[in-house]
Design an enzyme around this catalytic site. Structure first.
Site, PDB file in Angstrom:
ATOM      1  N   THR A 142       0.833  -1.210   0.000  1.00  0.00           N
ATOM      2  CA  THR A 142       0.000   0.000   0.000  1.00  0.00           C
ATOM      3  C   THR A 142       0.866   1.257   0.000  1.00  0.00           C
ATOM      4  O   THR A 142       0.602   2.215  -0.735  1.00  0.00           O
ATOM      5  CB  THR A 142      -0.895   0.009   1.261  1.00  0.00           C
ATOM      6  OG1 THR A 142      -1.642  -1.206   1.281  1.00  0.00           O
ATOM      7  CG2 THR A 142      -1.848   1.181   1.272  1.00  0.00           C
ATOM      8  N   HIS A 167       2.434   1.854  -3.349  1.00  0.00           N
ATOM      9  CA  HIS A 167       1.462   2.446  -4.295  1.00  0.00           C
ATOM     10  C   HIS A 167       1.348   3.958  -4.074  1.00  0.00           C
ATOM     11  O   HIS A 167       1.288   4.737  -5.027  1.00  0.00           O
ATOM     12  CB  HIS A 167       0.074   1.821  -4.118  1.00  0.00           C
ATOM     13  CG  HIS A 167      -0.038   0.416  -4.621  1.00  0.00           C
ATOM     14  ND1 HIS A 167       0.042   0.103  -5.956  1.00  0.00           N
ATOM     15  CD2 HIS A 167      -0.219  -0.757  -3.973  1.00  0.00           C
ATOM     16  CE1 HIS A 167      -0.091  -1.217  -6.101  1.00  0.00           C
ATOM     17  NE2 HIS A 167      -0.252  -1.756  -4.911  1.00  0.00           N
TER      18      HIS A 167
HETATM   19 ZN   LIG Z   1       0.167  -3.404   5.173  1.00  0.00          ZN
END
Ligand SMILES: [Zn+2]
Ligand SMILES: [Zn+2]
Length: 342
Positions: free
Chosen positions: A40, A43
């Site tokens: 995450t 990203h």
């Molecule tokens: Zn994580």
């Protein structure tokens, strides 16, 4: 305080001085010791299409952490200054049907720490007390820093009973590797894990996988043959989000097989639904961790001797965040830790 901030709506991260988080009567202020870098976070750093839709700048990143309680609000009970804690990064509404029924991981209005609100890549983070997990038994600090993804692994791996079962895991990222360790520890017979990264497959072997298969060279049917399986895998854990992995998994499941799916596909894709129907396969989507049943399971698995040390492959001071993120983005590494105390 120092914090890693997505300051501008463009690729990159900025290490900045920002005010300490404000806390209310039900909140806990935590001095962050170590954090884990997640896909995450990668990203958000690269500012891809998902990040542009999900994140409003400025934002402090990070949801995987361990820290020490620095202060507690007036309404907080059973958490004390000095406690070693990690945090559940999904903040739930408390009002929807699932929340009211105690199924908080199924909340419709979940807000992600370090995604929808300021996160833990900072010297301090504030969380509602109901999201704080106190480590009441000894746990290695690096392992405590990755309780969030470890929880994803445990939630997925223990979705279906796997004692004596043959388990197939597609995707040997850090969560897939931890799931392999959990499945083996919890009593699976064979645990096969697949990837195309030889270095990640090597980490998976160290973590206890029976067979780590490079699917650039051999398909999953080859693994079945190698292990002498005749009827296919009993349990599938899909950790890659890749269409070809899901298709190969479905093709190699036994009748009545069960698949838990954590990997997040980038877009829709076709699978052999006729095979899923006639083989009577169950598919279950997994998101986050059960609050706090998964956290309890993680703690007792570690107490019972589960060893996650092979999965932690890099450690950096927070000032060296760019090098740390670069290493995490290589798809060769295991989990990368940032130390906030150096
Ligand atoms: Zn994580
Ligand atoms: Zn809710």
């Amino acid at each position: 305080m120092k914090a890693l901030v997505k300051q501008h709506a463009e690729p990159g991260l900025w290490l900045m001085d920002v005010p300490e988080p404000e806390t209310g009567p039900g909140d806990v202020l935590i001095k962050v010791l170590r954090t884990g870098i997640c896909g995450t976070d990668l990203h958000i750093r690269s500012w891809d299409g998902w990040a542009q839709g999900a994140v409003k700048t400025p934002l402090i990143l990070g949801h995987e952490f361990v820290g020490e309680v620095a202060a507690v609000g007036a309404d907080v009970q059973d958490i004390a200054v000095g406690d070693l804690v990690s945090g559940e990064g999904h903040l739930v509404c408390g009002k929807c049907r699932n929340c009211l029924a105690g199924r908080r991981h199924l909340c419709r209005s979940t807000i992600g720490l370090g995604v929808g609100r300021n996160g833990a890549f900072a010297e301090y983070v504030a969380l509602p007390a109901s999201n704080v997990w106190v480590h009441r038994t000894h746990v290695d600090l690096d392992v405590a820093a990755i309780f969030d993804p470890f929880g994803n692994a445990v939630h997925t791996a223990l979705s279906f009973p796997l004692v004596g079962e043959d388990v197939l895991i597609t995707g040997a990222g850090p969560i897939g590797i931890m799931a392999a360790a959990v499945a083996k520890h919890a009593g699976a017979r064979n645990v096969v894990i697949t990837d195309v990264s030889e270095s990640r497959l090597e980490i998976a072997r160290k973590a206890g996988a029976t067979l780590a298969l490079n699917v650039a060279e051999h398909d999953i049917a080859h693994a079945q043959k190698q292990l002498g399986l005749k009827e296919g895998f009993d349990i599938g854990l899909e950790m890659s989000g890749r269409p070809e992995a899901m298709r190969d998994m479905v093709a190699n499941m036994t009748h009545g097989g069960r698949i838990a799916m954590l990997g997040l596909p980038a877009q829709e894709f076709a699978v052999d639904w006729a095979k899923i129907v006639t083989s009577m396969i169950t598919i279950k989507g997994i998101y986050g961790r059960e609050m706090f049943e998964t956290w309890y399971a993680m703690t007792v698995l570690l107490e019972g001797g589960l060893d996650l040390s092979p999965v932690i492959t890099g450690k950096y001071g927070y000032q060296d965040f760019d090098a740390a993120f670069d290493e995490a983005a290589t798809a060769r590494s295991g989990k990368i830790i940032l130390d906030w105390t150096v």
